[in-house]
Write a protein that holds these residues in place. Structure first.
Motif, PDB file in Angstrom:
ATOM      1  N   CYS A 138       0.863  -1.180   0.000  1.00 32.74           N
ATOM      2  CA  CYS A 138       0.000   0.000   0.000  1.00 32.74           C
ATOM      3  C   CYS A 138       0.900   1.229   0.000  1.00 32.74           C
ATOM      4  N   ASN A 139       0.807   2.031  -1.048  1.00 30.37           N
ATOM      5  CA  ASN A 139       1.554   3.287  -1.087  1.00 30.37           C
ATOM      6  C   ASN A 139       0.736   4.322  -0.329  1.00 30.37           C
ATOM      7  N   LEU A 140       1.134   4.607   0.895  1.00 36.12           N
ATOM      8  CA  LEU A 140       0.327   5.446   1.778  1.00 36.12           C
ATOM      9  C   LEU A 140       0.268   6.893   1.300  1.00 36.12           C
ATOM     10  N   GLU A 141       1.310   7.352   0.623  1.00 36.32           N
ATOM     11  CA  GLU A 141       1.298   8.726   0.132  1.00 36.32           C
ATOM     12  C   GLU A 141       0.303   8.884  -1.015  1.00 36.32           C
ATOM     13  N   ALA A 142       0.280   7.909  -1.935  1.00 31.80           N
ATOM     14  CA  ALA A 142      -0.685   7.951  -3.037  1.00 31.80           C
ATOM     15  C   ALA A 142      -2.111   7.806  -2.506  1.00 31.80           C
ATOM     16  N   LYS A 147      -7.416  10.533  -1.097  1.00 33.43           N
ATOM     17  CA  LYS A 147      -8.444  10.569  -0.050  1.00 33.43           C
ATOM     18  C   LYS A 147      -8.992   9.178   0.256  1.00 33.43           C
ATOM     19  N   ALA A 148      -8.095   8.183   0.210  1.00 34.63           N
ATOM     20  CA  ALA A 148      -8.497   6.819   0.556  1.00 34.63           C
ATOM     21  C   ALA A 148      -8.784   6.688   2.041  1.00 34.63           C
ATOM     22  N   PHE A 149      -8.217   7.583   2.844  1.00 29.79           N
ATOM     23  CA  PHE A 149      -8.466   7.604   4.284  1.00 29.79           C
ATOM     24  C   PHE A 149      -8.307   9.033   4.775  1.00 29.79           C
ATOM     25  N   THR A 150      -8.858   9.293   5.937  1.00 29.13           N
ATOM     26  CA  THR A 150      -8.739  10.643   6.491  1.00 29.13           C
ATOM     27  C   THR A 150      -7.378  10.879   7.117  1.00 29.13           C
ATOM     28  N   SER A 151      -6.735   9.796   7.576  1.00 25.93           N
ATOM     29  CA  SER A 151      -5.397   9.889   8.155  1.00 25.93           C
ATOM     30  C   SER A 151      -4.792   8.497   8.179  1.00 25.93           C
ATOM     31  N   VAL A 152      -3.466   8.433   8.268  1.00 23.16           N
ATOM     32  CA  VAL A 152      -2.798   7.138   8.414  1.00 23.16           C
ATOM     33  C   VAL A 152      -3.271   6.456   9.696  1.00 23.16           C
ATOM     34  N   ARG A 153      -3.477   7.232  10.749  1.00 21.77           N
ATOM     35  CA  ARG A 153      -3.950   6.671  12.006  1.00 21.77           C
ATOM     36  C   ARG A 153      -5.274   5.948  11.809  1.00 21.77           C
ATOM     37  N   ALA A 154      -6.188   6.575  11.058  1.00 24.36           N
ATOM     38  CA  ALA A 154      -7.493   5.965  10.823  1.00 24.36           C
ATOM     39  C   ALA A 154      -7.358   4.680   9.998  1.00 24.36           C
ATOM     40  N   PHE A 155      -6.500   4.718   8.974  1.00 29.33           N
ATOM     41  CA  PHE A 155      -6.318   3.528   8.133  1.00 29.33           C
ATOM     42  C   PHE A 155      -5.711   2.386   8.932  1.00 29.33           C
ATOM     43  N   PHE A 156      -4.654   2.666   9.687  1.00 30.67           N
ATOM     44  CA  PHE A 156      -4.033   1.629  10.501  1.00 30.67           C
ATOM     45  C   PHE A 156      -5.021   1.071  11.525  1.00 30.67           C
ATOM     46  N   THR A 157      -5.828   1.936  12.113  1.00 29.43           N
ATOM     47  CA  THR A 157      -6.819   1.468  13.084  1.00 29.43           C
ATOM     48  C   THR A 157      -7.807   0.514  12.437  1.00 29.43           C
ATOM     49  N   ASP A 158      -8.223   0.803  11.203  1.00 30.49           N
ATOM     50  CA  ASP A 158      -9.109  -0.106  10.469  1.00 30.49           C
ATOM     51  C   ASP A 158      -8.429  -1.445  10.223  1.00 30.49           C
ATOM     52  N   VAL A 159      -7.152  -1.410   9.846  1.00 29.27           N
ATOM     53  CA  VAL A 159      -6.409  -2.652   9.616  1.00 29.27           C
ATOM     54  C   VAL A 159      -6.306  -3.451  10.911  1.00 29.27           C
ATOM     55  N   PHE A 160      -5.958  -2.783  12.011  1.00 27.67           N
ATOM     56  CA  PHE A 160      -5.852  -3.466  13.298  1.00 27.67           C
ATOM     57  C   PHE A 160      -7.193  -4.084  13.693  1.00 27.67           C
ATOM     58  N   ARG A 161      -8.261  -3.322  13.528  1.00 25.39           N
ATOM     59  CA  ARG A 161      -9.588  -3.812  13.919  1.00 25.39           C
ATOM     60  C   ARG A 161      -9.993  -5.006  13.065  1.00 25.39           C
ATOM     61  N   PHE A 162      -9.709  -4.936  11.771  1.00 25.90           N
ATOM     62  CA  PHE A 162     -10.053  -6.049  10.885  1.00 25.90           C
ATOM     63  C   PHE A 162      -9.337  -7.327  11.315  1.00 25.90           C
ATOM     64  N   ALA A 163      -8.048  -7.202  11.634  1.00 29.48           N
ATOM     65  CA  ALA A 163      -7.284  -8.375  12.068  1.00 29.48           C
ATOM     66  C   ALA A 163      -7.826  -8.930  13.377  1.00 29.48           C
ATOM     67  N   SER A 194     -11.577  -3.450   0.973  1.00 27.33           N
ATOM     68  CA  SER A 194     -12.881  -3.368   1.636  1.00 27.33           C
ATOM     69  C   SER A 194     -12.920  -2.284   2.700  1.00 27.33           C
ATOM     70  N   LEU A 195     -11.745  -1.799   3.123  1.00 23.78           N
ATOM     71  CA  LEU A 195     -11.672  -0.756   4.139  1.00 23.78           C
ATOM     72  C   LEU A 195     -11.744   0.643   3.542  1.00 23.78           C
ATOM     73  N   LEU A 196     -11.656   0.743   2.201  1.00 22.68           N
ATOM     74  CA  LEU A 196     -11.585   2.041   1.537  1.00 22.68           C
ATOM     75  C   LEU A 196     -12.966   2.489   1.054  1.00 22.68           C
ATOM     76  N   PRO A 197     -13.126   3.765   0.752  1.00 23.21           N
ATOM     77  CA  PRO A 197     -14.379   4.228   0.150  1.00 23.21           C
ATOM     78  C   PRO A 197     -14.688   3.432  -1.109  1.00 23.21           C
ATOM     79  N   LYS A 198     -15.965   3.099  -1.325  1.00 26.99           N
ATOM     80  CA  LYS A 198     -16.340   2.179  -2.390  1.00 26.99           C
ATOM     81  C   LYS A 198     -15.884   2.645  -3.767  1.00 26.99           C
ATOM     82  N   THR A 199     -16.071   3.908  -4.072  1.00 24.39           N
ATOM     83  CA  THR A 199     -15.677   4.403  -5.397  1.00 24.39           C
ATOM     84  C   THR A 199     -14.193   4.187  -5.643  1.00 24.39           C
TER      85      THR A 199
END
Length: 219
Positions: A138-142, A147-163, A194-199
């Motif tokens: 996952c290229n976090l800068e791209a 706008k795949a996530f509001t912040s890296v913190r939010a994305f990582f939290t989604d990954v942690f929660r999914f696991a 599945s964690l990203l905005p649908k579009t």
């Protein structure tokens, strides 16, 4: 959150498992402390990521470490503190891991902030190994710019929660039962999408988009 300094190749690194866990999510984070995203979104939050990741996922922060003796690496420099402990960063350690992962996968480091996700599994003898066939990057800068996530913190939290929320014994992370996604090496990529905005996730599914793509070596 663990440091990974590549004193030994990744294939020899110890992978921790709970007694009943047959698979575990592994994250390998490449984040230079001087990059704008790294400074703003990652380095100052390493303690938060360390505590939020818990036992469900092991995150390795490449090039970072603690309790290093003086001159462990000639270029090591302090970058942050976690629970009162000074953490350091080494370009030498960082680039050793880049070289190793480029040899193990089809990944080529972009120079930007990237997260490699893969699965650690137990074989029939109970020995743990890293499944590079499941690896994605996952290229976090791209993703941030798109706008795949509001912040890296939010994305990582989604990954942690999914696991945490998926079965300890299911190496496909519960996708077959919970999301109707076919099994196979694409399961981990589908989990992230599945964690990203649908579009955006639909756009990333069309072809091998560079922001989220498989890096398994073709047989």
């Amino acid at each position: 959150m663990t440091s990974l300094d590549m004193r030994r190749p990744t294939r020899y690194q110890t992978v921790r498992f709970t007694e009943t866990r047959n698979s575990k999510l592994i994250g390998v984070l490449f984040c230079h402390p001087k990059s704008p995203l790294g400074k703003a979104e990652v380095v100052d939050h390493l303690s938060h990521f360390h505590h939020r990741s818990g036992e469900a996922v092991d995150f390795y922060c490449v090039g970072y470490g603690a309790y290093w003796p003086p001159e462990h690496y000639a270029d090591q420099k302090p970058v942050t503190r976690i629970d009162g402990v000074e953490w350091l960063f080494s370009e030498i350690a960082f680039n050793r891991v880049v070289d190793e992962l480029e040899n193990e996968t089809s990944w080529e480091y972009s120079g930007e902030t990237e997260l490699i996700l893969l699965t650690a599994r137990k074989d029939n003898n109970g020995e743990a190994f890293l499944d590079y066939g499941s690896a994605i990057v996952c290229n976090l800068e791209a993703m941030s710019q798109a706008k795949a996530f509001t912040s890296v913190r939010a994305f990582f939290t989604d990954v942690f929660r999914f696991a945490k929320n998926n079965s300890d014994s299911d190496p496909t992370w519960g996708l077959s039962d919970n999301r109707g996604i076919k099994l196979g090496s694409s399961a981990l990529k589908e989990a992230v999408l599945s964690l990203l905005p649908k579009t955006l996730s639909d756009a990333y599914r069309r072809g091998e988009h560079f922001a989220v793509k498989s890096i398994a070596v073709n047989p």
